[in-house]
Enzyme design. Sequence first.
Site, short mmCIF file in Angstrom:
data_model
loop_
_atom_site.label_atom_id
_atom_site.label_comp_id
_atom_site.label_asym_id
_atom_site.label_seq_id
_atom_site.Cartn_x
_atom_site.Cartn_y
_atom_site.Cartn_z
N CYS A 120 -76.03 -40.96 42.74
CA CYS A 120 -77.39 -40.44 42.59
C CYS A 120 -77.56 -38.96 42.93
O CYS A 120 -78.19 -38.24 42.14
CB CYS A 120 -78.41 -41.30 43.33
N ARG A 137 -66.30 -46.96 48.48
CA ARG A 137 -67.02 -47.38 49.68
C ARG A 137 -66.05 -48.00 50.66
O ARG A 137 -65.21 -48.83 50.28
CB ARG A 137 -68.12 -48.39 49.31
N GLN A 158 -69.40 -47.74 38.65
CA GLN A 158 -70.73 -48.27 38.34
C GLN A 158 -71.15 -47.84 36.94
O GLN A 158 -70.92 -46.70 36.55
CB GLN A 158 -71.74 -47.73 39.34
N ASP A 194 -73.81 -46.65 35.97
CA ASP A 194 -74.92 -46.16 36.77
C ASP A 194 -75.84 -45.31 35.92
O ASP A 194 -75.40 -44.60 35.03
CB ASP A 194 -74.35 -45.30 37.91
N HIS A 245 -79.72 -43.01 36.34
CA HIS A 245 -80.92 -42.61 37.08
C HIS A 245 -81.95 -42.16 36.10
O HIS A 245 -81.70 -41.25 35.31
CB HIS A 245 -80.55 -41.53 38.11
N LYS A 294 -85.77 -53.00 45.49
CA LYS A 294 -84.97 -53.23 44.29
C LYS A 294 -85.24 -54.60 43.70
O LYS A 294 -85.72 -55.51 44.38
CB LYS A 294 -83.49 -53.09 44.61
N HIS A 312 -83.00 -46.05 40.09
CA HIS A 312 -81.53 -46.20 40.12
C HIS A 312 -81.25 -47.55 39.49
O HIS A 312 -81.90 -48.52 39.87
CB HIS A 312 -80.97 -46.25 41.53
#
Length: 644
Positions: free
Chosen positions: A334, A363, A381, A383, A385, A465, A511
């Site tokens: 992000c 992670r 991910q 991912d 945004h 979320k 996100h």
Amino acid sequence: MPRIHVAGKGPVELPEGEPVGSALPPEAIAARVDGRLVDLSYVPKEEVSVEPVLPEDPDGLHVLRHSTAHVMAQAVCDLYPGARYAIGPPVEDGFYYDFELPVAIGPEDLERIEARMREIVAADQPFVREEVPREEALRRFADQPYKREIIERVGEEEGEVAAGETVTVYRNDGWQDLCLGPHVPSTGRLGAFKLMKLAGAYWRGDEARPMLQRIYGTAWATQEDLEAYLRRLEEAERRDHRRLGRELDLFSFPEELGPGLAVWHPRGGILRKQLEDFVRNLHLERGYQLVATPHLARRELWDTSGHTSKYAELMYPEMRREGDPAYFVKPMNCPFHVLIFRSRTRSYRDLPMRLAELGGVYRYERLGVLHGLLRARGFTQDDSHIICREDQLVEEILGVFDLTLEIHRTFGFTDPVVTLSTLPGETIVTPEMAERATGALRDALDRSGLPYRVAEGEGSFYGPKVDFHFRDAIGRLWQLTTVQCDFGLPERFGMEYVGEDNQRHRPVMIHRAILGSIERFTGVLIEHYAGAFPLWLAPEQVRIAPVADRHVAFARELAERLRTAGLRPEVDDSPETVGKKVRAAQLMKVPYTLVVGDREIDSGALTVRRRDGTEIPGVSVERFVAELVREAETRSLEPASFEG
RNA sequence: GCCGGCGUAGCUCAGCGGGGAGAGCAGCGGUCUUGUAAACCGCAGGUCGUCGGUUCGAGUCCGACCGCCGGCUCCA
């Protein structure tokens, strides 16, 4: 004499002082009186309605498992003098009980415990329910600190043992346990059970409290049900993505890399590419823009985003050279996307801005939680945004939901289980922002018509979320999609756009990851399909097995033709028998196998062997190519029929 | 990270109460040239996870570490 209404039998006179059990069929192990589960020994005082609870009912299994847990605890206490027993509830498919024991027990002890349990079952000891004043209960459990702790908390918390001045104790033979019940009438009424595994578990799930020894067991109404359950476990074992990943040569976790870090082999690489191309293209169609960002960033970035204060324990340690600023490997994408947004002055016309990336993140997951691709330390991910005005938020969230359902449907995942997680205690946003963010998610959910449940405090540190869980081919739920609504990072990073009014405004941010991560999703797919991927995903789509060396050239030509059509064939030119080549292809779960020899060369027609073992003779090469191309292009979940 | 279990050839697994490591499959070589789930013969392959200890001697016993498996706690 109280009248009772027995389900299916109408009103019955029950003699004063008689238990409900006497009015129920002998198979019943408990009863439901006015909707409440009770023992068969329950004596009604007034007019009530009564239903029998049979062992195979959901309630009956619950009771059965609970009683089995008791008997196990009793057996453990018999075998290990000085044992302290904590809690032992029924769980899905079985039960567990937590103990503090003078010795560490191993798997071989399970057999002893099970044997002792069978003795208790054979003795057919009645379960006796007693209401005991708290003070007496504290005396009775004088040497059972966990039980005393529970008794002391009775009344403080709802639903624990029993509210008020008395607690409920169940006793059979000399053994007793604090318990709300109900139980089966006697130990002889337990069904089929088996002790399964040992585990450590913190008392009350709290890492600061002592680690207890937990014994898991499974219990069923009948031996057949137990065996069916054990077969289900074997089926899950057969689908295990870690095993299939090795067998199908998709990926591995070399020890040299460190835990939770996978390398993708060529076959896995194709699988990934197929998935990645699919979602990337779909994103472009939906107005997303693809971006790319590095794997590292200076500490300051993570200070600004709040990661160093709220997420530090999940980040790899900082790296730095003497005299240089510190860097962190990214656990999320992000902040980078925020910087792309902030790289120039943005207009309201730029919004919504949907930045997407297959972003690799790392992670530092605790060692014990790692689980193949499903829980890794390095993953990618899908991912994105979405940066938008607050008034666009609900619409954008709905767009994400829609894309989510479309993507997952492609894999055969439908009917998601959806949860809305509200913000946790530790967060970077104000309560007011939290409310607006949660409100937007709730509005979108309500408008989408998707059923959902609320999980209080389960959100991430920057926002609430919505998660989508999907059920796989054998009924297991997997959390895949996550959609998070964030007012915090725009604030922290000072994100702004210029509105129609020529004033600066703060955008909001969504996100979201739809597959979740490529690694995790691939792992789920492997288990879902048991390694037998639909054609469009299959690393190798067609195995061509020449009968003898003189047929190899023809096989290669055929392969070339398939390749030209965009398919992925391989020729098995090893000096092996046809039977062995077919078997090898089958073991690799290749969707189609073509044995080619004189017959095929002479006639030009193929016999197509599908992965399920069926054979279709007389298929022309043109037909074969056309059907496979169509099957792959449509991402069909069913093999081609070659009919009509 | 914590609790329990496990770690022998690429894979699946034997290996006794401590006395010089084995099988099947896979791989390689050869013979066979084969018709829809395993041809035959041979060869090669292992610091028995790592380090330390006990012992005349350790794959085997003890300890630490690494990794894996199952849980707990946590999550894409």
